[in-house]
Design a protein around this motif. Sequence first.
Motif, mmCIF file in Angstrom:
data_model
loop_
_atom_site.group_PDB
_atom_site.id
_atom_site.type_symbol
_atom_site.label_atom_id
_atom_site.label_comp_id
_atom_site.label_asym_id
_atom_site.label_seq_id
_atom_site.Cartn_x
_atom_site.Cartn_y
_atom_site.Cartn_z
ATOM 1 N N MET A 1 0.847 -1.168 0.000
ATOM 2 C CA MET A 1 0.000 0.000 0.000
ATOM 3 C C MET A 1 0.893 1.230 0.000
ATOM 4 S SD MET A 1 -3.098 -0.901 2.520
ATOM 5 C CE MET A 1 -3.081 -2.582 3.097
ATOM 6 N N THR A 2 0.881 1.928 -1.095
ATOM 7 C CA THR A 2 1.709 3.121 -1.204
ATOM 8 C C THR A 2 1.055 4.136 -2.124
ATOM 9 O OG1 THR A 2 3.881 3.968 -1.823
ATOM 10 C CG2 THR A 2 3.064 2.108 -3.099
ATOM 11 N N ASN A 3 1.296 5.394 -1.832
ATOM 12 C CA ASN A 3 0.836 6.473 -2.717
ATOM 13 C C ASN A 3 2.012 7.045 -3.494
ATOM 14 O OD1 ASN A 3 -1.819 6.285 -1.854
ATOM 15 N ND2 ASN A 3 -1.447 7.608 -0.100
ATOM 16 N N ASP A 4 3.185 6.451 -3.338
ATOM 17 C CA ASP A 4 4.402 6.936 -3.979
ATOM 18 C C ASP A 4 4.461 6.419 -5.419
ATOM 19 O OD1 ASP A 4 7.003 7.365 -4.877
ATOM 20 O OD2 ASP A 4 7.863 7.103 -2.875
ATOM 21 N N LYS A 5 4.359 7.343 -6.363
ATOM 22 C CA LYS A 5 4.326 6.967 -7.791
ATOM 23 C C LYS A 5 5.619 6.278 -8.221
ATOM 24 C CE LYS A 5 2.421 8.918 -11.975
ATOM 25 N NZ LYS A 5 1.987 10.105 -12.679
ATOM 26 N N GLU A 7 7.656 4.531 -6.362
ATOM 27 C CA GLU A 7 7.657 3.190 -5.751
ATOM 28 C C GLU A 7 6.792 2.244 -6.582
ATOM 29 O OE1 GLU A 7 8.946 0.494 -2.823
ATOM 30 O OE2 GLU A 7 9.588 2.536 -3.177
ATOM 31 N N TYR A 8 5.633 2.733 -7.003
ATOM 32 C CA TYR A 8 4.735 1.930 -7.833
ATOM 33 C C TYR A 8 5.412 1.546 -9.147
ATOM 34 C CZ TYR A 8 1.035 0.735 -11.095
ATOM 35 O OH TYR A 8 0.292 0.094 -12.048
ATOM 36 N N GLU A 9 6.045 2.524 -9.787
ATOM 37 C CA GLU A 9 6.714 2.255 -11.067
ATOM 38 C C GLU A 9 7.827 1.218 -10.905
ATOM 39 O OE1 GLU A 9 7.899 6.145 -12.369
ATOM 40 O OE2 GLU A 9 5.833 6.705 -12.888
ATOM 41 N N THR A 17 1.269 -4.975 -10.316
ATOM 42 C CA THR A 17 1.164 -4.250 -9.050
ATOM 43 C C THR A 17 -0.193 -3.560 -8.933
ATOM 44 O OG1 THR A 17 3.545 -3.856 -9.097
ATOM 45 C CG2 THR A 17 2.251 -2.468 -7.620
ATOM 46 N N VAL A 18 -0.819 -3.732 -7.789
ATOM 47 C CA VAL A 18 -2.090 -3.073 -7.495
ATOM 48 C C VAL A 18 -1.868 -2.188 -6.277
ATOM 49 C CG1 VAL A 18 -4.508 -3.407 -6.859
ATOM 50 C CG2 VAL A 18 -3.376 -5.066 -8.366
ATOM 51 N N VAL A 19 -2.351 -0.948 -6.340
ATOM 52 C CA VAL A 19 -2.163 -0.012 -5.230
ATOM 53 C C VAL A 19 -3.479 0.171 -4.485
ATOM 54 C CG1 VAL A 19 -1.610 2.364 -4.604
ATOM 55 C CG2 VAL A 19 -0.302 1.215 -6.394
ATOM 56 N N TYR A 20 -3.417 -0.013 -3.173
ATOM 57 C CA TYR A 20 -4.547 0.282 -2.300
ATOM 58 C C TYR A 20 -4.103 1.374 -1.336
ATOM 59 C CZ TYR A 20 -6.783 -4.026 -3.887
ATOM 60 O OH TYR A 20 -7.364 -5.005 -4.644
ATOM 61 N N PRO A 21 -4.612 2.596 -1.472
ATOM 62 C CA PRO A 21 -4.207 3.666 -0.562
ATOM 63 C C PRO A 21 -4.582 3.356 0.881
ATOM 64 C CG PRO A 21 -5.381 4.538 -2.458
ATOM 65 C CD PRO A 21 -5.546 3.041 -2.489
ATOM 66 N N PHE A 22 -3.855 3.948 1.801
ATOM 67 C CA PHE A 22 -4.131 3.776 3.224
ATOM 68 C C PHE A 22 -5.590 4.146 3.491
ATOM 69 C CE2 PHE A 22 -4.416 5.291 7.593
ATOM 70 C CZ PHE A 22 -3.898 4.204 8.256
ATOM 71 N N GLY A 23 -6.263 3.336 4.280
ATOM 72 C CA GLY A 23 -7.652 3.604 4.620
ATOM 73 C C GLY A 23 -8.660 2.986 3.670
ATOM 74 N N THR A 24 -8.177 2.227 2.681
ATOM 75 C CA THR A 24 -9.086 1.592 1.716
ATOM 76 C C THR A 24 -9.997 0.567 2.394
ATOM 77 O OG1 THR A 24 -7.559 1.860 -0.138
ATOM 78 C CG2 THR A 24 -9.201 0.132 -0.351
ATOM 79 N N PHE A 25 -9.432 -0.205 3.308
ATOM 80 C CA PHE A 25 -10.179 -1.317 3.913
ATOM 81 C C PHE A 25 -10.779 -0.909 5.248
ATOM 82 C CE2 PHE A 25 -6.573 -3.036 1.469
ATOM 83 C CZ PHE A 25 -7.293 -3.618 0.440
ATOM 84 N N LYS A 26 -12.007 -1.370 5.487
ATOM 85 C CA LYS A 26 -12.653 -0.998 6.750
ATOM 86 C C LYS A 26 -12.095 -1.771 7.940
ATOM 87 C CE LYS A 26 -16.628 -4.006 6.079
ATOM 88 N NZ LYS A 26 -18.049 -4.103 5.831
#
Length: 198
Positions: A1-5, A7-9, A17-26
């Motif tokens: 889980m990262t919002n860093d572009k 890092e994703y690349e 790679t699939v990105v789930y931002p912090f707070g996605t899951f309840k």
Amino acid sequence: MTNDKKEYEKLSKIAPTVVYPFGTFKDARDEMKTFGTLLGKEKEAREWTKMFNQKMKVARAKIKDASVQGETFSLIGAYAKSVYVYGAYGYRGGEAIYTQLGLTPPESVKKDAIDTADGYKAISFEVLPKYAGDYIFVDESYNGKLDQDNPVWKSLDAVKKGKVFFLDPDRFWPYDPNAVQAQAEEIADMISKKAKNE
């Protein structure tokens, strides 16, 4: 889980790679179900959830046996000169404390840290009594140290009664489903042990 572009690349060059931002899951169950579906492991995710639910039932029973009904619980973090109050997100064991174990926060914590989008609130030491529960869990990380000699800290009922627990950052910073399970069990053990020693 990262919002860093970047890092994703970097990661996406190694594998899909699939990105789930912090707070996605309840909560941990929701996260496990999502990854089970994503990886074609729905059966394993369901089995894990069944095991997790049973372990949470046992942990909540320990707390009930500790007779803490009606008492409140706070989770705070110390960073240099700042103090943070954490809510029920993945922060420092918040999900384990509030979501999985169902422990009651002070009304001020609920209002300012749980019922907010950020899931935390930075406060000054002077207003700490407003956010202090009957029990306090403390995170000291990133070289943050709580000033335990501060008169405000010493004045808190939880401090006077020895109902303060300093959490190991290595165990309470992660917020993946298995970490949340271990944190909830550890918190239940802390409360149960404290109750037995009184």
